[in-house]
Scaffold this active site. Structure first.
Site, mmCIF file in Angstrom:
data_model
loop_
_atom_site.group_PDB
_atom_site.id
_atom_site.type_symbol
_atom_site.label_atom_id
_atom_site.label_comp_id
_atom_site.label_asym_id
_atom_site.label_seq_id
_atom_site.Cartn_x
_atom_site.Cartn_y
_atom_site.Cartn_z
ATOM 1 N N HIS A 98 0.523 -1.371 0.331
ATOM 2 C CA HIS A 98 0.045 -0.674 -0.017
ATOM 3 C C HIS A 98 0.842 1.388 0.171
ATOM 4 C CE1 HIS A 98 0.627 -0.946 4.525
ATOM 5 N NE2 HIS A 98 0.515 0.557 4.673
ATOM 6 N N HIS A 100 0.952 5.212 1.269
ATOM 7 C CA HIS A 100 0.195 6.421 1.504
ATOM 8 C C HIS A 100 0.107 7.433 1.025
ATOM 9 C CE1 HIS A 100 0.956 4.027 6.070
ATOM 10 N NE2 HIS A 100 1.733 3.567 4.870
#
Length: 117
Positions: A98, A100
């Site tokens: 992932h 940010h």
């Protein structure tokens, strides 16, 4: 392939704010700043270096869309931190890749000047 213990693969509570064929975006549940968003590939891979070029492009497209939406929601946003923690030593806590996207406001943190070497 989803992993049964992965928070991103198995949470029915994820509130998706944007999505395309290969990735999705959600708000971080422990945000560093308001509107902190996570961009996540749909395929379960441990970190960003395991994603395919197509997945990275899909994630980048969502990041652009989300950054525009964030700026619409909060016109005071003056920039973003955009990155990924890879590995325990770098602070990775969820082992599903992932990225940010953290909105920043002018003056929201004291920036320390680089020290001369």
């Amino acid at each position: 392939m989803p992993h049964k213990e992965c928070a991103f693969c198995n949470s029915p509570k994820l509130s998706i704010v944007a999505e395309n064929a290969l990735a999705f975006a959600i708000r971080d549940t422990s945000p560093a700043r308001p509107l902190h968003t996570l961009i996540i590939p749909k395929r379960h891979v441990v970190d960003i270096f395991e994603t395919s070029a197509d997945e990275r492009e899909a994630m980048h497209e969502l990041a652009v869309q989300c950054s525009e939406k964030i700026c619409d929601e909060d016109p005071r946003v003056g920039g973003f931190n955009f990155g990924s923690n890879v590995g325990v030593a770098a602070g990775q806590k969820i082992f599903h890749a992932h990225v940010h996207l953290i909105p920043r406001h002018q003056g929201d943190t004291d920036l320390q000047p680089a020290s001369p070497d």
